[in-house]
Design a protein around this motif. Sequence first.
Motif, short mmCIF file in Angstrom:
data_model
loop_
_atom_site.label_atom_id
_atom_site.label_comp_id
_atom_site.label_asym_id
_atom_site.label_seq_id
_atom_site.Cartn_x
_atom_site.Cartn_y
_atom_site.Cartn_z
N ASN A 144 0.85 -1.19 0.00
CA ASN A 144 0.00 0.00 0.00
C ASN A 144 0.88 1.24 0.00
N LYS A 145 0.27 2.40 -0.22
CA LYS A 145 1.03 3.63 -0.39
C LYS A 145 1.88 3.98 0.82
N ALA A 146 1.31 3.85 2.02
CA ALA A 146 2.03 4.20 3.24
C ALA A 146 3.24 3.29 3.44
N ASP A 147 3.03 1.98 3.24
CA ASP A 147 4.12 1.02 3.44
C ASP A 147 5.22 1.21 2.38
N SER A 148 4.80 1.41 1.13
CA SER A 148 5.79 1.56 0.05
C SER A 148 6.60 2.84 0.23
N THR A 149 5.94 3.92 0.69
CA THR A 149 6.65 5.17 0.91
C THR A 149 7.69 5.02 2.01
N LYS A 150 7.30 4.36 3.12
CA LYS A 150 8.24 4.14 4.23
C LYS A 150 9.40 3.25 3.78
N TYR A 151 9.09 2.20 3.04
CA TYR A 151 10.11 1.28 2.56
C TYR A 151 11.12 2.00 1.68
N VAL A 152 10.61 2.77 0.70
CA VAL A 152 11.49 3.50 -0.22
C VAL A 152 12.34 4.52 0.53
N ASN A 153 11.73 5.26 1.43
CA ASN A 153 12.47 6.28 2.18
C ASN A 153 13.58 5.67 3.02
N ASP A 154 13.28 4.54 3.69
CA ASP A 154 14.29 3.88 4.52
C ASP A 154 15.45 3.37 3.67
N LYS A 155 15.12 2.75 2.56
CA LYS A 155 16.16 2.20 1.68
C LYS A 155 16.97 3.31 1.02
N LEU A 156 16.28 4.37 0.65
CA LEU A 156 16.99 5.50 0.05
C LEU A 156 17.98 6.12 1.03
N LYS A 157 17.56 6.18 2.27
CA LYS A 157 18.44 6.73 3.31
C LYS A 157 19.71 5.89 3.42
N GLU A 158 19.54 4.56 3.38
CA GLU A 158 20.69 3.66 3.43
C GLU A 158 21.58 3.84 2.21
N LEU A 159 20.94 3.88 1.04
CA LEU A 159 21.70 4.05 -0.21
C LEU A 159 22.49 5.36 -0.21
N ASN A 160 21.81 6.45 0.15
CA ASN A 160 22.47 7.76 0.17
C ASN A 160 23.64 7.78 1.14
N ALA A 161 23.48 7.12 2.28
CA ALA A 161 24.57 7.06 3.26
C ALA A 161 25.75 6.29 2.68
N ASP A 162 25.46 5.16 2.01
CA ASP A 162 26.53 4.37 1.38
C ASP A 162 27.27 5.18 0.33
N VAL A 163 26.51 5.87 -0.53
CA VAL A 163 27.11 6.66 -1.62
C VAL A 163 27.93 7.80 -1.05
N LYS A 164 27.39 8.47 -0.04
CA LYS A 164 28.08 9.61 0.56
C LYS A 164 29.41 9.18 1.17
N LYS A 165 29.40 8.05 1.89
CA LYS A 165 30.63 7.55 2.51
C LYS A 165 31.63 7.12 1.43
N PHE A 166 31.15 6.40 0.42
CA PHE A 166 32.03 5.95 -0.65
C PHE A 166 32.69 7.15 -1.34
N GLU A 167 31.87 8.16 -1.69
CA GLU A 167 32.41 9.31 -2.40
C GLU A 167 33.44 10.07 -1.56
N ALA A 168 33.16 10.21 -0.27
CA ALA A 168 34.11 10.90 0.60
C ALA A 168 35.42 10.14 0.68
N ASP A 169 35.34 8.81 0.87
CA ASP A 169 36.55 7.98 0.94
C ASP A 169 37.28 7.97 -0.40
N PHE A 170 36.52 7.87 -1.48
CA PHE A 170 37.13 7.83 -2.80
C PHE A 170 37.85 9.14 -3.12
N MET A 171 37.19 10.25 -2.86
CA MET A 171 37.80 11.55 -3.15
C MET A 171 39.07 11.76 -2.32
N GLU A 172 39.07 11.27 -1.11
CA GLU A 172 40.27 11.38 -0.27
C GLU A 172 41.41 10.54 -0.86
#
Length: 505
Positions: A144-172
């Motif tokens: 349903n809409k509420a569950d899918s929104t929460k699922y996407v937001n939680d996963k996106l948060k994880e993905l963004n954190a992974d990307v942000k850490k990778f990019e910071a480490d890579f750039m260094e």
Amino acid sequence: MKKIILLLTTVCIFSLASKAQGYDIKFNFKGSKDTMMYLVKYTFDQQYIADTCKKIKNGQVQFKGKKDLDKGVYTLVSQEKSIYFDFFINENQKFTVTTDHADIVNTLKSVGNKENEQFFSYIKFITNKNVEFGKIREATKGKNKADSTKYVNDKLKELNADVKKFEADFMESVKGTFVYDVLNLKTEKEPKEIPKAKNGRPDSLYQYYYYKSHYFDGVDFKDERIIRTPFFDDRIKKYFDNVIVQHPDTVIQEIDRVLGKCTECNLIYNLLLGHFTYKYEQSKIMGFDKIFVHLADKYIINGNAVKCGVYSAETVTKIKDRTDILRNLLLDSKVAELYMIDTIYGKQVMKMGFDTAKTSKSVTDLYYKNLEKLTPMFTTLYMVKAKYTVLVFWASDCGHCQTEIPKLSENLKDLKDKVDFKVFAVQTKDDFETWRKFINDKKLDFINVFDPVHLNNLKERFDIYSTPVIYILDKDKKIKAKRLSADQVPDMLKMLEQIDKAGKK
């Protein structure tokens, strides 16, 4: 895909290496069915074919030449003009790239080129994260809409954190390399800690000024390689279109600051000057012609643009002519006087023979011959006594004018007795009878005038290359708005009136 243009040897685009050793770049492209591929380089917002491989067998591609290639980011392009992947050509111009058509990005390897190995590891990670994002969206099906929104937001948060850490480490890890310089162009500089505003929320003004002041951190405008990347043009355009305040004085200040970071006459300086000049000469934003005039005065008309090879002397002359017209039509400029003839005296003046005069000398002779009669007939712009003058240039045989001018008349009826204005409507042609009939038929309650004496050089002095052209002047005949449509005029008059009243409080 961006437009690909055949590589031309021009002064302002190319620089030759002092010691050309040549290049030999090979691609082992497993599973490729191409019989021809292109080696394409980025140059600001264009792409240029640097070389073509016309003999491909079993995916073996080779680009070879006796002269060094310009350093920067290149892309491999198929015979169908689609991009396969980007890669670096820098100091090392003899290397091999291997990949498999079945999974191009994840199988990319570069033998003998550390920069490309580093870059390929970056694009592999980012590409795979994008794939993960696609799977997240797929996983929401049936929820349903509420569950899918929460699922996407939680996963996106994880993905963004992974990307942000990778990019910071890579750039260094690549700091001090050209790979860092290229990826830095797409890296947004944001504050790590944001103070709170008085309302307890994160201070958005602090965020904006931090972002703006750090926007070009780490960008070396003296290194010509950065303009041969896929990110530099977007960085520049975003800054001038979305980051800074859209006011001509602000834009002028920022252009001067950016050009000041460049080495005069180098590739970056030349292309940016050409880009800004074209952009603001073509701009439809009211008042932005001031930017074009500034660029012409400071960087072009003084001879520097010819010296740097940005423009030819002939082009500079055209820019100067254009600037001379626009300079007198900038916002808050006082317009020149106009000596016109109204409908009452039109027939008398037409009989004087101005319409059949063949040369400027004959027009001048007619003018002085009839000067005594003409003088009391003139209706001038500065005779108009009103807080605002709507100055309109139109032609009775112009199809667009035939719609817009009656619309203007109708639109302004609601403002009568509310705003102190008058309309000074100038017919730009000599067709007196057609013009007068149109005025009567449409009941145009304007100060209707024309220039049968050919005294005013209207088209050049008021930049009339199509009609209608509408200006709004204040009581001193200074330009307050220009190039308006019939629908915009009433709103602009109301706004000017509001600004005036607010200024008196």
